[in-house]
Design an enzyme around this catalytic site. Sequence first.
Site, PDB file in Angstrom:
ATOM      1  CB  SER A  23     -17.856  55.543 -10.499  1.00  0.00           C
ATOM      2  OG  SER A  23     -16.577  55.039 -10.738  1.00  0.00           O
ATOM      3  NE  ARG A  27     -22.226  52.994  -9.929  1.00  0.00           N
ATOM      4  CZ  ARG A  27     -20.985  52.705 -10.291  1.00  0.00           C
ATOM      5  NH1 ARG A  27     -20.291  53.575 -10.998  1.00  0.00           N
ATOM      6  NH2 ARG A  27     -20.431  51.548  -9.961  1.00  0.00           N
ATOM      7  N   GLY A  96     -16.671  51.122 -20.071  1.00  0.00           N
ATOM      8  CA  GLY A  96     -17.350  50.067 -19.323  1.00  0.00           C
ATOM      9  C   GLY A  96     -18.508  50.617 -18.512  1.00  0.00           C
ATOM     10  NE  ARG A 124     -12.898  47.023 -20.175  1.00  0.00           N
ATOM     11  CZ  ARG A 124     -13.196  48.201 -19.628  1.00  0.00           C
ATOM     12  NH1 ARG A 124     -13.316  49.271 -20.385  1.00  0.00           N
ATOM     13  NH2 ARG A 124     -13.371  48.307 -18.327  1.00  0.00           N
ATOM     14  CB  SER A 169     -16.449  43.546 -13.737  1.00  0.00           C
ATOM     15  OG  SER A 169     -16.909  44.875 -13.748  1.00  0.00           O
ATOM     16  CB  SER A 170     -18.249  45.685  -8.743  1.00  0.00           C
ATOM     17  OG  SER A 170     -17.674  46.880  -9.246  1.00  0.00           O
ATOM     18  CB  SER A 197     -14.590  46.596  -7.364  1.00  0.00           C
ATOM     19  OG  SER A 197     -13.668  45.956  -8.187  1.00  0.00           O
ATOM     20  CG  ASP A 313     -10.170  51.771 -11.301  1.00  0.00           C
ATOM     21  OD1 ASP A 313      -9.769  50.684 -11.760  1.00  0.00           O
ATOM     22  OD2 ASP A 313     -11.248  52.284 -11.638  1.00  0.00           O
ATOM     23  NE  ARG A 344      -6.245  50.174 -15.945  1.00  0.00           N
ATOM     24  CZ  ARG A 344      -7.288  50.868 -15.504  1.00  0.00           C
ATOM     25  NH1 ARG A 344      -7.913  50.502 -14.391  1.00  0.00           N
ATOM     26  NH2 ARG A 344      -7.710  51.929 -16.167  1.00  0.00           N
TER      27      ARG A 344
END
Length: 427
Positions: A23, A27, A96, A124, A169-170, A197, A313, A344
Site C-alpha cells: 500500500s 502510493r 488494484g 473488479r 473500496s477505500s 477500510s 486483508d 475471498r
Amino acid sequence: MESLTLQPIARVDGTVNLPGSKSVSNRALLLAALARGTTVLTNLLDSDDVRHMLNALSALGVHYVLSSDRTRCEVTGTGGPLQAGSALELFLGNAGTAMRPLAAALCLGSNDIVLTGEPRMKERPIGHLVDALRQGGAQIDYLEQENYPPLRLRGGFTGGDVEVDGSVSSQFLTALLMASPLAPQDTVIAIKGELVSRPYIDITLHLMKTFGVEVENQAYQRFIVRGNQQYQSPGDYLVEGDASSASYFLAAGAIKGGTVKVTGIGRNSVQGDIRFADVLEKMGATVTWGEDYIACTRGELNAIDMDMNHIPDAAMTIATAALFARGTTTLRNIYNWRVKETDRLFAMATELRKVGAEVEEGEDYIRITPPLTLQFAEIGTYNDHRMAMCFSLVALSDTPVTILDPKCTAKTFPDYFGQLARISTLA
C-alpha cells in the site's frame, strides 16, 4: 499445476524482516513521480503489483533508477500531472493499488490512455471512482463492461464538488485524494455510504503530507483539497514493512510459538493492519510492541466475534487462525472480501471446509467452527496471494497441507514460504 506440500510444524521461533508495504510502496511511487524534486525510496517492495506501477510510470516518461535488488528506487519527479506523449495502453495486471490511483491521476491534463489488466481485474469494480471523476469533469469511457476496467481516459478532471461511494473500496477515495491537489480548482469530496477500510485512508493522508500536501478531513465524511498545488519531494522516504504480510508470522507465533518477531513496523506504524496484533491478543496470545517491531508469543487461543471492516486483508489470517481457537469465530462486516483478488468469502469458506471446519458463509460475514483434528487437503489459491499465505498456517497442526500454485504469493511477498521455513522447526 505447481504445488507445495508443507509438513507439520512443531514450533516457530525467530525474527522476520518484513518486505516493504504494498500500500505504501505504490502510493509513494506515484507521489514521487508527481512531485517536484528527486525522491529516494528505500525498502520498496519488490513484487508483481509494484512492478506494474513501475512499468506504467516508465511508459509515462517518468525517469527512475532501481537498485539491483529492486528495493531502492530513485525517482525524478515531473513536478506536475503525468503527460503521455501520445496515445498509450497500460497493462496493470491485477494490481488494484496501481489501477485505481492511476485512473484518477491520468485524468488530469489531456491524455489519451487505456488502462487494462488481467481477466480478474476486469471483474473488479471501478464504477464508483469513475462516477466521481466524471463529476469533476473527467472524460472516461468503459471499453468492455460498464463499471469495470478496461478504461479509456481522456483527461478533463478539474476538481469541484464530487461525491464518492465509500462502501466498496477505500482505494476509490485514495485515488481521488492523491489526484485532487493537481487539479486547477479546489476539490470537495463527500463520502456516500459507510467508508470501508478507513485506516487505508490514513496511509494516503500521511503520504500526501510527507509530500507536502495537507487535506482538510471532516470526520471522514468530507475532504477538502486545495487545487493548483504541487507535491514536494521529501528527499528520502523509508517504506515501512508490510503489516498485512506480518499477520501470518504473528499468527504463527500465537499458534505454535515460541515467539515470532516481525521488524519494519511498530507501534507508530501508519498502517491500520498493525491492529491485527490486538485481535491475536484478544484471542489469548501475548503481544509486545516496539518502535520498529511487533512480537507475538503463543497463548491458549479462544474464538472471537468481531467487526473486521478496519483490517479486511489481515482479517483473512484470523479465519485460518480460528482453526486453532476454542469455539466458533465470527468475522463480520467483510463484504469487501468479495471484490478483492478473488471473491475471498467464497474462497475462504470453500477451502476451510476442505480441512474439516464447519463454515457458515454470509453475504458479509463468515462463521468458523474448527474440527477436532484438521484434515489433509489440497488448497486452491484462486490466484490470490493471501489465500496461499493464510492456508500455510494449517501446517502448524499435526497435518501436512498442500498449497496449489504457491508462486501466487509473488503479488506481495515472493519469498514468503522461504521466510516461514526459516522460523519453523518441523514435527
